[in-house]
Design a protein around this motif. Structure first.
Motif, PDB file in Angstrom:
ATOM      1  N   VAL A  25      -9.013  -3.124   0.852  1.00 27.23           N
ATOM      2  CA  VAL A  25      -8.696  -1.594   1.540  1.00 27.23           C
ATOM      3  C   VAL A  25      -7.233  -1.824   1.579  1.00 27.23           C
ATOM      4  N   ILE A  26      -6.414  -0.896   1.171  1.00 31.41           N
ATOM      5  CA  ILE A  26      -4.633  -0.980   1.048  1.00 31.41           C
ATOM      6  C   ILE A  26      -4.414  -0.720   2.355  1.00 31.41           C
ATOM      7  N   VAL A  27      -3.307  -1.526   2.789  1.00 36.09           N
ATOM      8  CA  VAL A  27      -2.442  -1.505   3.987  1.00 36.09           C
ATOM      9  C   VAL A  27      -1.551  -0.252   3.782  1.00 36.09           C
ATOM     10  N   PRO A  28      -1.616   0.944   4.681  1.00 31.68           N
ATOM     11  CA  PRO A  28      -0.874   2.037   4.508  1.00 31.68           C
ATOM     12  C   PRO A  28       0.776   1.712   4.511  1.00 31.68           C
ATOM     13  N   LYS A  29       1.468   2.256   3.686  1.00 31.28           N
ATOM     14  CA  LYS A  29       2.688   2.164   3.395  1.00 31.28           C
ATOM     15  C   LYS A  29       3.634   2.269   4.841  1.00 31.28           C
ATOM     16  N   SER A  30       3.270   3.181   5.917  1.00 30.73           N
ATOM     17  CA  SER A  30       3.948   3.511   6.989  1.00 30.73           C
ATOM     18  C   SER A  30       3.886   2.135   7.901  1.00 30.73           C
ATOM     19  N   ILE A  31       2.750   1.463   7.560  1.00 40.75           N
ATOM     20  CA  ILE A  31       2.298   0.276   8.729  1.00 40.75           C
ATOM     21  C   ILE A  31       3.334  -0.755   8.003  1.00 40.75           C
ATOM     22  N   ARG A  32       3.191  -1.025   6.653  1.00 37.69           N
ATOM     23  CA  ARG A  32       4.260  -1.909   6.053  1.00 37.69           C
ATOM     24  C   ARG A  32       5.678  -1.934   6.331  1.00 37.69           C
ATOM     25  N   MET A  33       6.037  -0.547   6.488  1.00 44.23           N
ATOM     26  CA  MET A  33       7.434  -0.340   6.385  1.00 44.23           C
ATOM     27  C   MET A  33       8.012  -0.725   7.857  1.00 44.23           C
TER      28      MET A  33
ATOM     29  N   CYS B 242      -2.027 -10.514   9.719  1.00 45.87           N
ATOM     30  CA  CYS B 242      -3.380 -10.172   9.698  1.00 45.87           C
ATOM     31  C   CYS B 242      -3.946  -8.965   8.731  1.00 45.87           C
ATOM     32  N   CYS B 243      -2.900  -7.800   8.826  1.00 48.53           N
ATOM     33  CA  CYS B 243      -3.258  -6.750   7.914  1.00 48.53           C
ATOM     34  C   CYS B 243      -3.318  -7.269   6.544  1.00 48.53           C
ATOM     35  N   ASP B 244      -2.220  -8.121   5.887  1.00 48.33           N
ATOM     36  CA  ASP B 244      -2.317  -8.618   4.638  1.00 48.33           C
ATOM     37  C   ASP B 244      -3.614  -9.411   4.310  1.00 48.33           C
ATOM     38  N   ARG B 245      -3.968 -10.207   5.244  1.00 49.94           N
ATOM     39  CA  ARG B 245      -5.263 -11.095   4.967  1.00 49.94           C
ATOM     40  C   ARG B 245      -6.414  -9.972   4.834  1.00 49.94           C
ATOM     41  N   LEU B 246      -6.537  -8.967   5.552  1.00 47.38           N
ATOM     42  CA  LEU B 246      -7.674  -7.966   5.737  1.00 47.38           C
ATOM     43  C   LEU B 246      -7.600  -7.383   4.341  1.00 47.38           C
ATOM     44  N   GLU B 247      -6.412  -6.972   3.710  1.00 46.39           N
ATOM     45  CA  GLU B 247      -6.459  -6.210   2.522  1.00 46.39           C
ATOM     46  C   GLU B 247      -6.898  -7.244   1.310  1.00 46.39           C
TER      47      GLU B 247
ATOM     48  N   PHE C  17      -4.870  -1.318  14.107  1.00 46.83           N
ATOM     49  CA  PHE C  17      -5.291  -2.507  15.101  1.00 46.83           C
ATOM     50  C   PHE C  17      -5.659  -3.650  14.421  1.00 46.83           C
ATOM     51  N   GLY C  18      -4.688  -4.139  13.590  1.00 44.39           N
ATOM     52  CA  GLY C  18      -4.939  -5.146  12.541  1.00 44.39           C
ATOM     53  C   GLY C  18      -5.462  -6.471  13.127  1.00 44.39           C
ATOM     54  N   ARG C  19      -5.014  -6.894  14.391  1.00 40.74           N
ATOM     55  CA  ARG C  19      -5.339  -7.953  14.968  1.00 40.74           C
ATOM     56  C   ARG C  19      -6.603  -8.166  15.372  1.00 40.74           C
ATOM     57  N   ASP C  20      -7.315  -7.090  16.033  1.00 45.16           N
ATOM     58  CA  ASP C  20      -8.556  -7.146  16.413  1.00 45.16           C
ATOM     59  C   ASP C  20      -9.628  -6.997  15.379  1.00 45.16           C
TER      60      ASP C  20
END
Ligand SMILES: *Cc1c(COP(=O)(O)O)cnc(C)c1O
Length: 500
Positions: A464-472, A454-459, A432-435
């Motif tokens: 805290v690392i973004v899971p690979k399965s989300i990145r992919m 959004c996930c990149d910025r949060l990382e 839920f990277g956006r919220d």
């Protein structure tokens, strides 16, 4: 161990039958005839063993008809290292401020549904075998987001099964949609319904009760089944993590053996928290179970007034997996509250169905109050809780978990209860990277970004690392493109079953 249904229908049903059938003929839910009782030695023995062995110990109390070696193999296949990323599978993590958090999102789809849906296919296949069921089993799912992906991941390439998921075309988050549309496996299909979640859910229910369709499918050697949380095979694996969390809290020094421990649970369909109630009935020293709702606060009103009233506006919130007005697993709690009076439960459920509401008597009300405490949080509370939890605990949490964090604060302020507590965390924040980004980085900062950015910025901000399965998800090919209307769900399903 046998099972009865909550509406005074079927008696003495085996675990296999309960799991394959899913729901009773009268529309009731299957529950165990009694709760096996454990003692402190049992809990002590859990402290020195890993999650899989804890699962074996608890599950074997309920699934007595499966041989021990069979159960071991099922548990190994469900929770093996290829499926779950964390060594602990469902670890209790202590934040910088001392709060204990039970993380249930280390499975393949990054939400707590994996805890049950990784085991369910194995339970279903063993059950079908012991029932002499040799038809192909087609699992139908209507999803608002997390259940669909978890069912697909659980049933993909499982021999003798197919899995078809219907999701509302406009009703899921970007990560949730892409998780489903990129699902591989030669027995799965994902269909977008031009409508909302209720349309999808109603359509699936119609398919289940279509007598002509059942006949057509039977001739083709196909039986339909459900992976929704009303299935006993979805509930029983969830009892395990309450025991496991209790053992972890002894090990990390939060409590001593026998001390009370509270759990705070973000709740929608009441499946997660009900498993905690069952653990308490078995003798696990749980103090209060705190039921945390979002703005769809039908449950917290119910706990306060004893009136369950579904006649209200439906809100879309930042915790979509809890956007629900008919909490189906509550029926299992009602059954216990009224001393297992199936006629009484049928009456309440009938009133809910025809009038949209029902009211508990004083006895049931008092019992419920002794067991549960509830409140709710809106989207602004959720944003605050995400920020405060990052500041105080150095933990990045998702909006569902944030609902629980906020309600824990309310509980402590209103009751003064000093019992240690565990907050149950149900999804990885990057789902839920956006919220989460909006809460932590600010509305303006994320306005021009897509969900992945959004996930990149949060990382960058948290480390805290973004899971690979989300990145992919961004690179994976979209494999499912079928769409239908609520009216054409049945013909679309038949077409899919033909072409798979
Ligand atoms: C399903 C879900 C819930 C609600 O669980 P229930 O068992 O329906 O009460 C909470 N959080 C997340 C992330 C979920 O996927």
């Amino acid at each position: 161990m046998h099972y009865v249904d909550t509406r005074a229908g079927e008696q003495q049903v085996s675990a296999s039958q309960a799991i394959v059938q899913g729901i009773s003929k009268k529309g009731g839910l299957f529950v165990p005839t009694f709760f096996p009782q454990i003692d402190l030695d049992f809990i002590k023995s859990l402290c020195d063993i890993d999650y899989k062995k804890r699962a074996q110990a608890v599950l074997s109390l309920y699934l007595t008809e499966f041989a021990a070696e069979k159960l071991t193999k099922m548990v190994e296949n469900a929770y093996g290292m290829s499926k779950f990323t964390s060594q602990g599978i469902a670890p209790v993590v202590k934040g910088a401020g001392g709060q204990n958090v039970l993380e249930l999102w280390h499975g393949p789809t990054l939400a707590f549904k994996d805890m049950a849906l990784q085991l369910l296919p194995h339970l279903m296949m063993e059950s079908a075998k012991s029932m002499g069921e040799n038809r192909e089993i087609v699992i139908l799912v209507a999803t608002s987001g997390d259940t669909g992906k978890a069912a697909l991941e659980g049933f993909a390439d499982v021999k003798g099964t197919r899995c078809t998921v219907f999701y509302p075309k406009e009703g899921v988050s970007e990560a949730q949609r892409l998780q489903m549309l990129t699902q591989q496996g030669n027995n799965v299909s994902v269909i977008a319904v031009q409508g909302n979640f209720d349309d999808a859910q109603t359509g699936v229910k119609k398919i289940f009760t279509d007598v002509d369709l059942a006949q057509t499918l039977a001739e083709k050697g196909i039986a339909l089944s459900s992976a929704n949380s009303i299935n006993w095979g979805r509930l029983v694996p969830q009892i395990v993590y309450y025991f496991s969390a209790y053992a972890d809290c002894i090990n990390n020094g939060t409590i001593a053996l026998g001390d009370a421990l509270n759990f705070v649970v973000p709740t929608g369909n009441f499946g997660n928290i009900l498993a905690g109630i069952y653990a308490k009935h078995m003798g696990l020293p749980i103090g209060h179970l705190v039921c945390a709702s979002n703005r769809n606060n039908v449950l917290s009103d119910f706990l306060r007034t004893g009136v369950y009233d579904a006649r209200r506006e439906f809100f879309k919130t930042s915790s979509p997996s809890m956007d629900i007005l008919i909490s189906s697993n509550l029926e299992r709690l009602l059954f216990e509250l009224c001393d297992r009076d199936g006629e009484k439960v049928s009456e309440w459920m009938g009133e809910l169905n025809t009038q949209g509401h029902y009211t508990l008597g004083p006895k049931e009300m008092e019992r419920m109050r002794g067991l549960l405490w509830g409140s709710w949080a809106d989207d602004t509370d959720v944003e605050d809780a995400i920020r405060e939890t990052w500041r105080n605990e150095r933990m990045l949490i998702d909006p569902h978990t944030a609902v629980a964090m906020n309600v824990l604060d309310q509980y402590t302020a209103k009751t003064g209860d000093k019992t240690p507590s565990v907050v149950v965390s149900t999804a990885n924040p990057y789902k839920f990277g956006r919220d989460v980004g909006k809460a932590l980085l600010g509305r303006e900062q994320i306005q021009s970004l897509n969900d992945f950015e959004c996930c990149d910025r949060l990382e960058q901000y948290t480390g805290v690392i973004v899971p690979k399965s989300i990145r992919m998800l961004q690179q994976k090919p979209v494999l499912h493109k079928v769409e239908c209307t609520p009216e054409t769900m049945k013909s679309t399903l038949l077409n899919e079953l033909h072409t798979l």
